[in-house]
Motif scaffolding. Structure first.
Motif, PDB file in Angstrom:
ATOM      1  N   MET A 283       0.894  -1.325   0.073  1.00 18.90           N
ATOM      2  CA  MET A 283      -0.021   0.057   0.024  1.00 18.90           C
ATOM      3  C   MET A 283       0.882   1.299  -0.047  1.00 18.90           C
ATOM      4  SD  MET A 283      -3.039   1.658   0.152  1.00 18.90           S
ATOM      5  CE  MET A 283      -4.634   0.890   1.317  1.00 18.90           C
ATOM      6  N   ALA A 284       2.050   1.370   1.076  1.00 23.08           N
ATOM      7  CA  ALA A 284       2.769   2.322   1.184  1.00 23.08           C
ATOM      8  C   ALA A 284       3.479   2.892  -0.419  1.00 23.08           C
ATOM      9  CB  ALA A 284       3.759   2.302   1.911  1.00 23.08           C
ATOM     10  N   LEU A 285       3.961   1.528  -1.001  1.00 22.28           N
ATOM     11  CA  LEU A 285       4.836   1.797  -2.251  1.00 22.28           C
ATOM     12  C   LEU A 285       3.729   2.325  -3.578  1.00 22.28           C
ATOM     13  CD1 LEU A 285       6.910  -1.500  -2.249  1.00 22.28           C
ATOM     14  CD2 LEU A 285       7.867   0.966  -2.004  1.00 22.28           C
ATOM     15  N   GLU A 286       2.675   1.669  -3.369  1.00 21.96           N
ATOM     16  CA  GLU A 286       1.872   2.210  -4.799  1.00 21.96           C
ATOM     17  C   GLU A 286       1.200   3.375  -4.569  1.00 21.96           C
ATOM     18  OE1 GLU A 286       1.868   0.583  -7.195  1.00 21.96           O
ATOM     19  OE2 GLU A 286       2.379  -1.470  -7.018  1.00 21.96           O
ATOM     20  N   TYR A 287       0.892   3.730  -2.900  1.00 25.23           N
ATOM     21  CA  TYR A 287       0.179   5.146  -2.771  1.00 25.23           C
ATOM     22  C   TYR A 287       1.234   6.391  -3.162  1.00 25.23           C
ATOM     23  CZ  TYR A 287      -2.757   8.262  -0.391  1.00 25.23           C
ATOM     24  OH  TYR A 287      -3.415   9.508  -0.181  1.00 25.23           O
ATOM     25  N   ALA A 288       2.453   6.129  -2.999  1.00 29.00           N
ATOM     26  CA  ALA A 288       3.420   7.111  -3.263  1.00 29.00           C
ATOM     27  C   ALA A 288       4.023   6.819  -4.937  1.00 29.00           C
ATOM     28  CB  ALA A 288       4.841   6.694  -2.636  1.00 29.00           C
ATOM     29  N   SER A 289       3.430   5.947  -5.676  1.00 27.55           N
ATOM     30  CA  SER A 289       3.690   5.794  -7.209  1.00 27.55           C
ATOM     31  C   SER A 289       2.664   6.633  -7.971  1.00 27.55           C
ATOM     32  CB  SER A 289       3.630   4.378  -7.546  1.00 27.55           C
ATOM     33  OG  SER A 289       3.447   4.127  -8.835  1.00 27.55           O
ATOM     34  N   GLU A 290       3.452   7.237  -9.058  1.00 30.80           N
ATOM     35  CA  GLU A 290       2.676   7.862 -10.082  1.00 30.80           C
ATOM     36  C   GLU A 290       1.979   7.077 -11.204  1.00 30.80           C
ATOM     37  OE1 GLU A 290       5.242  11.000 -11.545  1.00 30.80           O
ATOM     38  OE2 GLU A 290       5.108  12.279  -9.732  1.00 30.80           O
ATOM     39  N   HIS A 291       2.261   5.621 -11.124  1.00 35.55           N
ATOM     40  CA  HIS A 291       1.813   4.948 -12.360  1.00 35.55           C
ATOM     41  C   HIS A 291       0.466   4.819 -12.144  1.00 35.55           C
ATOM     42  CE1 HIS A 291       1.284   1.625 -14.897  1.00 35.55           C
ATOM     43  NE2 HIS A 291       2.516   1.918 -15.447  1.00 35.55           N
ATOM     44  N   PRO A 292      -0.574   4.795 -13.173  1.00 33.96           N
ATOM     45  CA  PRO A 292      -2.043   4.683 -13.128  1.00 33.96           C
ATOM     46  C   PRO A 292      -2.294   3.440 -12.664  1.00 33.96           C
ATOM     47  CG  PRO A 292      -1.061   5.686 -15.517  1.00 33.96           C
ATOM     48  CD  PRO A 292       0.073   5.258 -14.676  1.00 33.96           C
TER      49      PRO A 292
ATOM     50  N   ALA B   4      -5.226   1.407  -8.984  1.00 32.59           N
ATOM     51  CA  ALA B   4      -6.276   0.122  -8.635  1.00 32.59           C
ATOM     52  C   ALA B   4      -5.784  -0.592  -7.806  1.00 32.59           C
ATOM     53  CB  ALA B   4      -5.926  -0.623 -10.236  1.00 32.59           C
ATOM     54  N   ILE B   5      -4.401  -0.809  -7.569  1.00 34.10           N
ATOM     55  CA  ILE B   5      -4.000  -1.637  -6.282  1.00 34.10           C
ATOM     56  C   ILE B   5      -4.297  -0.914  -4.882  1.00 34.10           C
ATOM     57  CG2 ILE B   5      -2.037  -2.518  -5.145  1.00 34.10           C
ATOM     58  CD1 ILE B   5      -0.632  -2.695  -8.131  1.00 34.10           C
ATOM     59  N   VAL B   6      -4.038   0.423  -4.792  1.00 32.32           N
ATOM     60  CA  VAL B   6      -4.324   0.969  -3.596  1.00 32.32           C
ATOM     61  C   VAL B   6      -5.988   0.886  -3.431  1.00 32.32           C
ATOM     62  CG1 VAL B   6      -4.612   3.329  -2.788  1.00 32.32           C
ATOM     63  CG2 VAL B   6      -2.522   2.744  -3.799  1.00 32.32           C
ATOM     64  N   ARG B   7      -7.029   1.190  -4.408  1.00 32.98           N
ATOM     65  CA  ARG B   7      -8.351   0.876  -4.015  1.00 32.98           C
ATOM     66  C   ARG B   7      -8.521  -0.432  -3.708  1.00 32.98           C
ATOM     67  NH1 ARG B   7      -9.561   2.774  -8.880  1.00 32.98           N
ATOM     68  NH2 ARG B   7      -9.769   0.716  -9.893  1.00 32.98           N
ATOM     69  N   HIS B   8      -7.949  -1.502  -4.173  1.00 28.42           N
ATOM     70  CA  HIS B   8      -8.252  -2.872  -4.002  1.00 28.42           C
ATOM     71  C   HIS B   8      -7.779  -3.180  -2.471  1.00 28.42           C
ATOM     72  CE1 HIS B   8      -8.831  -7.146  -4.126  1.00 28.42           C
ATOM     73  NE2 HIS B   8      -7.366  -7.290  -3.636  1.00 28.42           N
ATOM     74  N   LEU B   9      -6.725  -2.570  -1.828  1.00 32.43           N
ATOM     75  CA  LEU B   9      -6.289  -2.820  -0.690  1.00 32.43           C
ATOM     76  C   LEU B   9      -6.901  -2.167   0.376  1.00 32.43           C
ATOM     77  CD1 LEU B   9      -2.168  -2.608  -1.416  1.00 32.43           C
ATOM     78  CD2 LEU B   9      -3.321  -4.547  -0.821  1.00 32.43           C
ATOM     79  N   LYS B  10      -7.429  -0.977  -0.156  1.00 33.68           N
ATOM     80  CA  LYS B  10      -8.319  -0.309   1.037  1.00 33.68           C
ATOM     81  C   LYS B  10      -9.585  -1.026   1.089  1.00 33.68           C
ATOM     82  CE  LYS B  10      -6.888   4.498   0.523  1.00 33.68           C
ATOM     83  NZ  LYS B  10      -7.370   6.055  -0.469  1.00 33.68           N
ATOM     84  N   GLU B  11     -10.143  -1.630   0.169  1.00 32.05           N
ATOM     85  CA  GLU B  11     -11.394  -2.428   0.009  1.00 32.05           C
ATOM     86  C   GLU B  11     -11.217  -3.384   1.000  1.00 32.05           C
ATOM     87  OE1 GLU B  11     -12.521  -3.185  -3.930  1.00 32.05           O
ATOM     88  OE2 GLU B  11     -13.220  -1.147  -4.318  1.00 32.05           O
ATOM     89  N   GLU B  12      -9.868  -4.140   0.893  1.00 34.89           N
ATOM     90  CA  GLU B  12      -9.528  -5.335   1.871  1.00 34.89           C
ATOM     91  C   GLU B  12      -9.266  -4.827   3.278  1.00 34.89           C
ATOM     92  OE1 GLU B  12      -9.211  -8.744   0.750  1.00 34.89           O
ATOM     93  OE2 GLU B  12     -10.553  -7.978  -0.776  1.00 34.89           O
ATOM     94  N   GLY B  13      -9.453  -3.545   3.506  1.00 34.06           N
ATOM     95  CA  GLY B  13      -8.852  -3.084   5.008  1.00 34.06           C
ATOM     96  C   GLY B  13      -7.464  -3.065   5.296  1.00 34.06           C
TER      97      GLY B  13
ATOM     98  N   VAL C 242       0.126  -9.228  -8.297  1.00 30.13           N
ATOM     99  CA  VAL C 242      -1.119  -8.692  -8.392  1.00 30.13           C
ATOM    100  C   VAL C 242      -1.291  -8.611  -9.775  1.00 30.13           C
ATOM    101  CG1 VAL C 242      -2.535  -6.668  -7.798  1.00 30.13           C
ATOM    102  CG2 VAL C 242      -0.535  -7.329  -6.467  1.00 30.13           C
ATOM    103  N   ALA C 243      -2.461  -9.382 -10.066  1.00 29.17           N
ATOM    104  CA  ALA C 243      -3.022  -9.301 -11.446  1.00 29.17           C
ATOM    105  C   ALA C 243      -4.282  -8.123 -11.723  1.00 29.17           C
ATOM    106  CB  ALA C 243      -3.707 -10.565 -11.827  1.00 29.17           C
TER     107      ALA C 243
END
Length: 742
Positions: free
Chosen positions: A460-469, A473-482, A554-555
């Motif tokens: 979550m920390a790595l993807e939240y800091a990333s600028e890649h589009p 999607a990964i951040v959204r999924h991890l948030k949904e997973e709590g 992560v697919a």
């Protein structure tokens, strides 16, 4: 081409039906010096090729004005002026119809229920006169202008029937003894004249409404281009109007800004949303040497680029031109009513005159009285009320039925053509698929140095800091997973590969296979097998790793909508060929086509290629429906015979399309085509009964039965029969509400 030969496309004012388009075309084409004239009813314009030495556009304008039409001669702002005139016409017509309806209501009540009340005829006359000669004046003016050139249309029949019915009623109001002395009842037909005008106005109002919104899509496309740009000079950045940009100019684009012209990046890097061109939801990485296009949106980062194409040469300008051309190339729908009206109107007038002549020759003692009565009865009974209602009522009910089921139909043309569709083209992203990347699989390695929960926080920390589009999607999924997050003590973006970060002194990477290759990080056999399986399904795989192993995969994919396969199957069951076009790669296209059950598909397709494919199918004689949701689909949507947009798609796609699916559910497409079939069937039934009624009614009105049994149809009964035919048409149209579309 000779210097004195010029071709212009000029907006036309005053056209209300396909026969009007034919009238304008023949009038302009007949002028000396005009080589060729082609009217397009859909775009309300005429394309004319003429010899400037022999004729000027002003002469063409005067010729059209003489028959009740007009041309807009100014090239600058012509479309805006036409829209303003159309909008004004619509508002004026609406006011006239409301005023006429208010006046007509008491006329109908008196005429039907209180016909013997004291001075009732005078009240009806006073209320009907303004309906005809103030609010309905245009029918008489247009009929007169047409008559001056030996032409007749529906306005002619409306003016004749209502005008004669009114004058006949006025005579009977002031001189009832003329009929009493001959043993006849002096009936009046004010209510028939008033109701006809109101109903015909309603039909014209519906047409005007459809015409008033013709170019909002073009306006929105033009709005994608910024008005000013940042020019890079030796003194620094300077803001200039976009019109002043020249090829070779160095320009700067900041984060969140629209790219003004086409060019090549020479400094900096970023991600650019190119969905208007490709339709794909994932922003594209741009670095030195990469091309950028006008109208696309810079996501994150600032870069400089050199202008290569400006003005009308940019891809956005080409898209705008192609949309305009596609809208303009549509053949006008030759409505059955307008086709037959050309024969029906003069035929009824001829029958009315012949009726009077026959009575004068063969009528005996009361020849003139009976002949005049019969002539008026023919014109009253043949009044095009049922004919005028046949199409608009069915279309109104059909559009209402569609709205109830989430199918918004913008114009009658879509309903009229939908039942003929035998080829449907589907865009992939946002149409067949959901239209945004989402995590489909998160697979963890079996032997982990920390708990899944702890590593999920790292990801979550790595993807939240990333600028890649895809990071979103990964951040959204991890948030949904709590999942929570952790602090990064160090972070670096690895352009084109992924990201690198340090948590609690441990270095982690998240990104593509290139990251693993650079760091020599191995992938376990079980995860490698899973990766292969996911890639075969055209899914993008992101790896989370530390220095010793891959911790998780992560697919991410744009998933096929749940109803897409059912929709495709339903279309095939109706005998319709289904095609898929996408700007995505061949591998992804094949995977989506397989999941949706589509046999014919094309990948790596540009917006202009989509429009060309529509034309190709049309040349093969197919009636094509295009279903899309993006700016990149707008050209193909405009070119298609029937255009369908997803409700969650871009505003421009929705504006260009003639049908919008509110829920963006592809299963609504076969329902919309089925609704078209049922509506057209209702229109045909309405027209059949309207004409059958005239076929039976006109000879009886003319006095065909009089020699056999002395029966002469009373004009009042003719008026009632005309009203009844209108009621039957409306009733038949309302049956559409009960139709089943599933």
């Amino acid at each position: 081409m000779k210097e004195n030969i010029e071709t212009l496309t000029l907006p036309v004012l005053g056209m209300t039906c396909a026969s009007c388009a034919s009238s304008v075309e023949s009038m302009v084409g007949a002028q000396e010096g005009v080589d060729h004239a082609e009217v397009n009813y859909a775009t309300q314009s005429v394309k004319v090729t003429f010899d400037k030495d022999k004729i000027q556009v002003l002469d063409m304008q005067k010729a059209l004005q003489s028959v009740g039409y007009d041309l807009i001669l100014e090239q600058e702002g012509a479309k805006e002026k036409q829209e303003a005139v159309q909008q004004n016409n619509y508002q004026q017509l609406k006011k006239r119809m409301i005023a006429s309806s208010i006046l007509a209501l008491p006329v109908v009540i008196i005429g039907m229920f209180f016909m013997h009340m004291p001075n009732g005829n005078y009240y009806m006359m006073a209320l009907t006169a303004p309906i005809l000669f103030i609010f309905g004046k245009s029918f008489f003016v247009n009929a007169w202008k047409q008559a001056q050139h030996g032409r007749a249309n529906m306005d002619t029949l409306v003016a004749l029937s209502t005008g004669i019915a009114f004058l006949f009623s006025v005579f009977n109001t002031f001189y009832p003894e003329f009929w009493y002395s001959r043993g006849l009842e002096p009936h009046v037909y004010f209510e028939a004249a008033a109701v006809v005008i109101v109903f015909i106005m309603l039909g014209k109002l519906l047409e005007e409404k459809a015409k008033s919104n013709t170019s909002s899509a073009i306006k929105k496309l033009m709005g994608l281009q910024p008005k000013t740009v940042l020019l890079v000079t030796e003194q620094g950045e300077k803001e200039i109007p976009i019109a002043e940009v020249s090829i070779g100019d160095q320009l700067m684009v900041r984060s969140g800004e629209k790219i003004p012209v086409d060019g090549v990046v020479y400094q900096g890097n970023s991600y650019v949303d190119e969905s208007m061109i490709t339709g794909e939801p994932v922003a594209v990485a741009k670095a030195e040497g990469d091309q950028v296009f006008a109208g696309t949106i810079n996501q994150k980062g600032t870069f400089r680029f050199k202008a290569e194409k400006v003005g009308g040469a940019t891809m956005l300008a080409q898209i705008i031109k192609l949309v305009q051309d596609a809208q303009g190339s549509k053949a006008p729908v030759q409505k059955l009513v307008d086709k037959i009206a050309g024969i029906f109107v003069p035929l009824v007038m001829l029958i009315a005159v012949l009726t009077l002549g026959a009575w004068l020759l063969l009528g005996g003692e009361h020849a003139f009285t009976h002949g005049l009565l019969a002539m008026v009865t023919v014109l009253v009974i043949a009044c095009p009320c049922a004919l005028g209602l046949a199409t608009p009522t069915a279309i109104m009910v059909g559009i209402g039925k569609g709205a109830e089921t989430g199918v918004l139909i913008k114009n009658a043309e879509a309903l009229e053509l939908g039942y003929k569709v035998n080829a449907v083209i589907l865009d992939k992203t946002g149409t067949i698929t959901e239209g945004k990347p989402a995590v489909t699989t998160l697979e963890w390695a079996t032997d982990l140095p920390k708990s899944k929960e702890a590593l999920a926080k790292v990801l979550m920390a790595l993807e939240y800091a990333s600028e890649h589009p895809l990071a979103e999607a990964i951040v959204r999924h991890l948030k949904e997973e709590g999942a929570g997050t952790v602090a990064l003590s160090q972070f670096e973006s690895l352009t084109g590969k992924g990201v690198e970060g340090v948590v609690d002194g441990v270095k982690y990477w998240a990104g593509s296979h290139k990251v693993l290759k650079d760091q020599n990080i191995p992938v376990s056999a079980s995860l490698a097998s899973k990766v292969l399986s996911l890639q075969e399904k055209a899914q993008t795989v992101i790896y989370l790793a530390d220095a010793t192993q891959v911790l998780a995969i992560v697919a991410i994919a744009d998933q096929v909508k749940s109803g897409s396969a059912k929709a495709v199957a339903a279309l095939k069951a109706q005998g319709i060929a289904v095609y898929m076009l996408t700007g995505d790669n061949q591998h992804t296209a094949a995977s989506v086509a397989l999941q949706a059950g589509i046999d014919h598909y094309k990948a790596d397709v540009l917006p202009s290629d989509k429009a060309d494919f529509v034309k190709e199918l049309q040349k093969q004689g197919k009636v094509v429906a295009m279903v899309g949701d993006g700016i990149n689909d707008s050209q193909a949507l405009a070119q298609a015979d029937v255009s369908i947009a997803m409700g969650k798609g871009s505003d421009i796609a929705i504006d260009v399309a003639s049908i919008t699916l509110v829920s963006s559910d592809l299963q609504q497409v076969p329902r919309a085509l089925k609704l078209s079939k049922q509506t057209v069937r209702t229109i045909r039934q309405n027209l059949f009964w309207a004409f059958i009624y005239n076929l039976i009614g006109i000879p009886i009105a003319a006095g065909l039965l009089y020699p056999f049994n002395g029966f002469l149809l009373n004009p009042m009964i003719a008026g009632a029969a005309m009203a009844l035919s209108s009621v039957s048409v409306v009733g038949n149209s309302l049956r559409l509400k009960l139709s089943n579309l599933s």
